[in-house]
Write an enzyme that holds these catalytic residues in place. Structure first.
Site, PDB file in Angstrom:
ATOM      1  N   PRO A 229     -37.334  59.400  -7.303  1.00 24.13           N
ATOM      2  CG  PRO A 229     -38.383  60.660  -8.969  1.00 24.13           C
ATOM      3  CD  PRO A 229     -37.185  59.813  -8.715  1.00 24.13           C
ATOM      4  CG  ASP A 403     -38.507  55.742 -10.960  1.00 24.88           C
ATOM      5  OD1 ASP A 403     -38.695  56.979 -10.893  1.00 24.88           O
ATOM      6  OD2 ASP A 403     -37.483  55.233 -11.444  1.00 24.88           O
ATOM      7  CG  HIS A 404     -43.991  60.516  -9.431  1.00 25.03           C
ATOM      8  ND1 HIS A 404     -44.849  60.318 -10.479  1.00 25.03           N
ATOM      9  CD2 HIS A 404     -44.677  61.287  -8.545  1.00 25.03           C
ATOM     10  CE1 HIS A 404     -45.995  60.927 -10.253  1.00 25.03           C
ATOM     11  NE2 HIS A 404     -45.925  61.528  -9.074  1.00 25.03           N
ATOM     12  NE  ARG A 405     -36.135  58.248 -11.879  1.00 29.05           N
ATOM     13  CZ  ARG A 405     -34.964  57.635 -11.766  1.00 29.05           C
ATOM     14  NH1 ARG A 405     -33.839  58.325 -11.978  1.00 29.05           N
ATOM     15  NH2 ARG A 405     -34.888  56.354 -11.455  1.00 29.05           N
ATOM     16  CB  VAL A 407     -45.034  54.701 -12.469  1.00 27.97           C
ATOM     17  CG1 VAL A 407     -46.489  54.339 -12.207  1.00 27.97           C
ATOM     18  CG2 VAL A 407     -44.262  53.482 -12.963  1.00 27.97           C
TER      19      VAL A 407
END
Length: 431
Positions: A229, A403-405, A407
């Site tokens: 994501p 990477d929203h997982r 950061v």
């Protein structure tokens, strides 16, 4: 005693490769360290050196052959005192162009005893399926032509439109459930045959075989966009102070063979920013987060065979001149396909600069397993607020992909803020 020379594993992830070019021929004498071949892996084209001394008795795999499994015998080396001409090649079962397993459909209905499935004189069988263009498949389905009995005239034995137009219907009518109905309707090929993509064959065109590197790029980028994501954060950065400092530094470096580029300084700025915002210098690993204490910056370099990312190790703690010298050498060898695996595998974050192409702003795809990549656009004169007054400044747009997982948006924003501050007050890059 003769020695089998086998396909080497030139990188930790290599399972097969392309024997791009032989640098020796049968009858040549080689000793340890001599270059024997160029082998294309999934990352780069690398030189393969001889380990033993002897005479090349037999070359078993022709140059240009792809899909050669690691450990496969590719040549025979005759030992000292051995007659090279008397050496026999090992008996290796050649891969059979067997009737594709994908087509037991013809045997399922088995109406009339039609001509038994002909062994197809090297038809377009690749792996377990028939190599045929989507248009040829559609025409064959409409006419009831059994593709396994058709000899392909296209590249690599691929069956094309002309091959099936004049073919006689085979025993089996066009299968309905087993054969993809989408293909009969002229739609893209089904998931079972992802290599077949529909296109209009009537348009003049040519087919170019994908290199192992391009295949790897396609696989990794697809994986990145499908599984990571992405969150994108953009800042505008004033470059005038950095450009002035670069000019001063390059004057002081005259005669040393070093000329700093803007990109060299941006690599340093990203590395220092990551040290100050370590929450972005990470890798998402399922049930844990890998936190790096060093900044190894992967730098995107365009090569004739595709994109590769040589790495500047510990970029935050080395000087700008060292970054510039390393980057120049790595980029040159990347374009020649001569990088060693350790020079492009790894890295904690990436930077991609398309400013030299006049690109103003873009969003880069994350380079897994990293969690951060910085996309840098062109510096250009823009209206800009300087000291509370409207003026003109050299400004570039930089976009961080995260990477929203791993950061959070606030941490990504903090990194972009620190990066901007370092570029606009660049003496911090000299510390």
């Amino acid at each position: 005693m003769s020695i089998e020379i086998k396909m080497p594993a030139l990188s930790p992830t290599m399972e097969e490769g392309t024997l791009a070019k032989w640098l020796v021929k049968e009858g040549d004498t080689v000793k340890a360290g001599d270059l024997m071949a160029e082998i294309e892996t999934d990352k780069a084209t690398m030189e393969f050196e001889a380990v033993d001394e002897g005479t090349i008795a037999k070359i078993l795999v022709a140059e240009g052959t792809d899909g050669v499994k690691v450990g496969t015998a590719i040549a025979i080396l005759a030992g000292e005192g051995e007659d090279a001409s008397a050496v026999e090649a090992p008996k290796v079962e050649a891969p059979k162009a067997e009737a594709p397993k994908e087509e037991p459909k013809a045997a399922a209905p088995a109406p009339a005893p039609a001509e038994p499935a002909k062994p197809a004189p090297a038809p377009a069988a690749s792996g377990d399926r028939v190599k045929a263009s989507p248009l040829a498949r559609r025409i064959a389905a409409e006419k009831g032509v059994e593709l396994s009995a058709v000899q392909g005239s296209g590249p690599g034995g691929r069956i094309v439109k002309a091959d099936v137009e004049d073919a006689k219907p085979g025993a089996a009518p066009a299968p309905k459930a087993a054969e993809a109905p989408a293909a009969a309707a002229g739609a893209p090929a089904p998931a079972a045959a992802p290599a077949s993509v529909w296109y209009d064959e009537s348009i003049p065109h040519e087919e170019e075989k994908l290199s192992n590197i391009r295949k790897t790029i396609a696989r990794r980028l697809t994986e990145a966009k499908q599984t990571i994501p992405h969150i994108y954060l953009t800042v505008d950065v004033q470059l005038d102070a950095l450009l002035k400092l670069r000019g001063q530094l390059n004057k002081s470096l005259e005669g040393r063979g070093v000329k700093l580029s803007v990109n060299d300084m941006l690599i340093k700025a990203l590395a220092v920013a990551l040290m100050q915002v370590p929450k972005c210098n990470v890798t998402y690993a399922g049930d844990k987060l890998i936190k790096y204490s060093r900044t190894d910056i992967s730098v995107a370099v365009s090569t004739p065979t595709g994109l590769i990312t040589p790495i500047i190790r510990d970029a935050a703690n080395i000087g700008l001149a060292s970054i510039s010298t390393q980057m120049k050498e790595l980029a040159e060898r990347a374009k020649e396909g001569k990088l060693k695996p350790e020079e492009y595998q790894g890295g904690t974050a990436s930077i991609s600069n398309m400013g030299m192409y006049g690109i103003k702003q873009f969003d880069a795809v994350i380079n897994p397993p990293q969690a951060t990549i910085l996309a840098v656009g062109a510096g250009e004169k823009r209206p800009y607020i300087v000291d509370d007054a409207l003026g003109v400044a050299t400004v570039m747009s930089a976009t961080g992909s995260f990477d929203h997982r791993a950061v959070d948006g606030a941490d990504g924003a903090e990194l972009m803020k620190v990066f901007k501050a370092l570029v606009e007050s660049p003496f911090g890059l000299l510390a």
